[in-house]
Design a protein around this motif. Structure first.
Motif, short mmCIF file in Angstrom:
data_model
loop_
_atom_site.label_atom_id
_atom_site.label_comp_id
_atom_site.label_asym_id
_atom_site.label_seq_id
_atom_site.Cartn_x
_atom_site.Cartn_y
_atom_site.Cartn_z
N PRO B 73 -22.50 -18.02 -39.29
CA PRO B 73 -22.30 -19.09 -40.28
C PRO B 73 -23.49 -19.25 -41.21
O PRO B 73 -23.33 -19.46 -42.41
N ALA B 74 -24.70 -19.15 -40.64
CA ALA B 74 -25.89 -19.38 -41.45
C ALA B 74 -26.04 -18.34 -42.54
O ALA B 74 -26.64 -18.60 -43.58
N ILE B 78 -22.60 -20.60 -47.04
CA ILE B 78 -21.65 -21.69 -47.21
C ILE B 78 -22.35 -22.98 -46.80
O ILE B 78 -23.37 -22.94 -46.13
N TYR B 88 -28.24 -35.42 -38.56
CA TYR B 88 -29.11 -35.42 -37.38
C TYR B 88 -29.67 -36.83 -37.19
O TYR B 88 -30.42 -37.31 -38.03
N ASN B 96 -33.07 -34.54 -43.03
CA ASN B 96 -31.69 -34.09 -42.87
C ASN B 96 -31.31 -33.10 -43.95
O ASN B 96 -30.66 -32.10 -43.68
N TYR B 99 -33.72 -29.77 -43.74
CA TYR B 99 -33.74 -28.95 -42.53
C TYR B 99 -33.23 -27.52 -42.75
O TYR B 99 -33.89 -26.55 -42.36
N GLY B 100 -32.07 -27.42 -43.38
CA GLY B 100 -31.49 -26.09 -43.60
C GLY B 100 -32.38 -25.20 -44.46
O GLY B 100 -32.48 -24.00 -44.23
N ASN B 103 -35.39 -23.99 -42.40
CA ASN B 103 -35.04 -22.90 -41.49
C ASN B 103 -34.94 -21.57 -42.23
O ASN B 103 -35.04 -20.51 -41.63
N ARG B 104 -34.71 -21.65 -43.53
CA ARG B 104 -34.61 -20.43 -44.30
C ARG B 104 -35.93 -20.02 -44.91
O ARG B 104 -35.99 -19.08 -45.68
N ARG B 147 -26.89 -32.75 -48.25
CA ARG B 147 -27.30 -31.66 -47.38
C ARG B 147 -26.60 -30.37 -47.80
O ARG B 147 -27.15 -29.28 -47.69
N ARG B 151 -28.59 -26.73 -50.63
CA ARG B 151 -28.61 -25.33 -50.21
C ARG B 151 -28.17 -24.39 -51.33
O ARG B 151 -28.36 -23.19 -51.24
#
Ligand code: ATP
Ligand code: MG
Lengths: 282, 359
Positions: B73-74, B78, B88, B96, B99-100, B103-104, B147, B151
């Motif tokens: 999924p990551a 999407i 979270y 919140n 975060y994504g 992580n990238r 959120r 992205r």
């Protein structure tokens, strides 16, 4: 109505006060006894207020020990107890968080079998499996070591069950959101699961620390050297059957000292602990 | 941006439940596709297969040129908005959203720029330091949107994002989602069982039933020419009236004694073929007795909706509802004569439910 409520409050307070007195009086008596000299305690006419020997008694017991049964200073025993209790509490938390994480979030063969085996150990506390456990510990040369004291007590299912129940209440969407946010299994564990478990961890820590600190039977078996004794065992040893030989003021001081660390842990963790028992941040 | 292509996608859950039974369609780049259908029809399952949260039992999902069946999924590029927001709880609003990106490995100043930008667009700037539980449902909804947009994904996925909001807020957020999607031009798939949301948001409407696609088309098309009885009764409120009848010649159906012109009726059907006739309550017009093609309608009671009135009653012995603007007719019970534009008469096969149209 108002009158009624006042009366109800009054009765509640009276009952509470009686309860507090019943619990607190022996503690007070213990404290008072630890501040008099041996003869005052023994002759049966000890006053109900503290005496002048506080410093002397505590200095003596902390750094020298009693004159007959346990010649070791109590400070060393407190350290032993502390190391054991910490090892049990932290070890248990570590193992149970990880095992609960595996059982709840991973689909592996025999997952439920693994869970039930863990569950069954609930029925096998140390007292029940004491002989085989002792044999194993002694075969592994772990008698009179901290590992020998702590490891057999770490192995039990309570923590795993507690965390499993907690993890199951965490909505699946959080895991899914983490997946989409690019967090792998370890990151999800570290960034989401652990922070959410903080209050549960605190509650378990308090319970397990006190459980470890209060252990009696197991330390009695696996420790033979005086230097490895825990404080709970020391108290028992200080109270000699021949009443007159017991240095009561020192035994009582030891008992007071034995109470301190658990009380301290409860006070320090109180906020988190209570939160962990009554609510979770979700 | 990218187009999304589903080819013969199936999902069989462990235990043998066939939740999605072979679905194929594509969503053009920048399109807004709404999946609508009754509870349990497999909409969420389909969406989650696109997201990568469920494995795809059969068929292919492609985002852009890339088949994503085996991609995490990551890595599918999407973003998803969940029904219960799935924020979270232990992180503040800023984290919140960040975060994504963290992580990238997005650089810090870039994260800061994007989060602030999203917060500005969604008007959640004052809350960045707060925890999700200190926000209202509508504000949490915005954070969930935020959120997703920080992205800058290829595809937005929404699973009933508005169903936890009250009616008024839902309308407001619906408009905002549409505006936002237009502005960002990101291909979107939106799951709902609310047909108003479905009609207003989509430029491609996919009506699903029992794991299958019933109809795909522009919302107006689906409304005007429902491909089956299921779609006809599912889209539109109050739902379409369905009455038993039979073919009575070219473009004519009989409802009891009355005859009704149906311009879209297939021509190869012999007379007397049993059919089901669908009439939308809002397509019904009042006329006077003796007028050609008029049907007798016995009104039993009237519901006042404010802007409109609903007349409940019987038409040739079957329950029937018609809608009229308030003031059009004196609200009265008893017999009314009604007619329906021949273009708005829908005819279905009583056995399969398929539309008996000209094609
Ligand atoms: N994990 C699962 N295991 C087995 N069956 C499942 C699972 N998840 C969903 N199903 C079944 O698949 C079917 C489709 O479910 P799905 O969640 O896609 O429905 P839905 O259209 O999203 O409904 P709703 O509008 O209620 O959310 C249902 O019959 C459901 O019971
Ligand atoms: Mg769903």
């Amino acid at each position: 109505m108002v009158e009624d409520r006042r009366l109800g409050d009054l009765i509640a307070y009276i009952i509470l006060t009686i309860g507090v007195l019943i619990v607190a009086f022996p503690v007070w008596l213990t404290f008072v006894a630890s501040t008099w000299d041996a003869s005052t305690v023994i002759n049966g006419e000890m006053p109900l207020y503290p005496g002048p020997y506080f410093l002397e008694n505590y200095k003596r017991i902390l750094f020298v020990g009693t004159s007959s049964t346990t010649r070791e200073p109590v400070i060393g025993m407190m350290l032993n107890s502390f190391i054991m209790a910490m090892a049990i509490a932290l070890g248990k938390i570590f193992i149970s968080v990880l095992s609960a994480y595996a059982v709840v979030y991973y689909r592996f063969p025999f997952r439920m079998a693994a869970f039930w085996i863990i569950f069954i150990t609930l029925m096998l506390p140390v007292e029940v499996r004491i002989f085989p456990t002792f044999k194993i510990v002694s075969d592994l040369n772990m008698l009179d070591t901290y590992q020998g004291l702590a490891i057999p007590l770490i192995a039990s299912a309570t923590g795993t069950l507690l965390f499993r129940q907690f993890f199951m209440t965490i909505p699946d969407e959080l895991l899914e959101a983490s997946k989409i946010d690019g967090a792998g299994p370890f990151k999800f564990f570290k960034d989401t699961l652990l922070p959410l478990s903080i209050t549960t961890i605190a509650a378990l820590f308090v319970i397990q620390f006190i459980y470890g600190w209060n252990q009696y039977l197991w330390p009695l078996l696996v420790t033979t050297k005086d230097s490895m004794q825990t404080i709970v065992i020391a108290i028992k040893k200080m109270i000699v059957t021949a009443d007159a030989l017991t240095e009561w003021q020192l035994a009582m001081a030891t008992a007071m000292l034995a109470m301190l660390p658990p009380v301290f842990v409860v006070i320090a963790m109180q906020r988190l602990f209570v939160k962990g028992l009554v609510e979770t941040e979700k | 941006m990218a187009q999304v292509t589903l080819s013969n996608v199936k999902k069989v859950y462990a235990g043998g439940v066939e939740a999605v039974k072979g679905v194929s369609f594509d969503i053009p780049d920048g399109g807004f596709c709404v999946l609508v259908g009754p509870s349990g029809c497999g909409k969420s399952t389909l969406l989650r297969m696109v997201a990568g949260l469920e494995t795809i039992s059969h068929g292919e999902v492609a985002i852009g040129e890339r088949v994503v069946n085996q991609i995490e999924p990551a890595d599918r590029d999407i973003a998803m908005v969940f029904q219960n927001y799935a924020l979270y709880p232990h992180m503040n609003i800023y984290d919140n959203m960040a975060y994504g990106l963290r992580n990238r490995g997005t650089p810090k100043d870039e994260i800061d720029k994007r989060v602030k930008e999203a917060a500005r667009i969604l008007a959640i700037e004052p809350f960045l330091e707060r925890r999700p539980r200190q926000l209202s449902g509508g504000q949490r909804q915005r954070v969930a949107m935020g959120r997703a947009i920080v992205r800058k994904p290829q595809v937005f996925l929404f699973d009933e994002p508005l169903s936890n909001l009250d009616a008024k807020l839902r309308v407001q957020m619906r408009v905002e989602i549409k505006k936002l999607q237009r502005a960002l031009g990101v291909t979107s798939i939106y799951v709902t069982h609310d047909q108003v949301e479905a009609m207003t948001l989509s430029d491609k409407l996919v009506v699903m039933n029992a794991g299958q696609v019933e109809q795909i088309g522009l919302p107006a098309e689906v409304y005007r020419k429902p491909a089956s009885k299921f779609v006809a009764t599912f889209i539109g409120s109050p739902p379409m009236n369905i009455l038993p009848g039979q073919v009575d010649g070219h473009g004519i159906v009989a409802l009891g004694d009355a005859l009704l012109e149906a311009r879209d009726l297939r021509e190869d059907l012999p007379a007397q073929t049993p059919v089901e006739v669908g009439l939308r309550p809002e397509d019904v017009e009042i006329t006077s007795e003796g007028q050609a093609g008029s049907l007798p309608f016995d009104v039993e009671f009237i519901e006042e909706l404010g802007a409109a009135q609903l007349f409940h009653g019987k038409l040739s012995g079957h329950p029937f509802v018609m809608q009229a603007a308030t003031g059009d007719v004196a609200a009265q019970e008893g017999r009314l004569w009604i007619t329906v534009d021949p273009d708005k008469v829908h005819v279905f096969d009583p056995k399969t439910g398929a539309r008996l149209g000209k094609g």
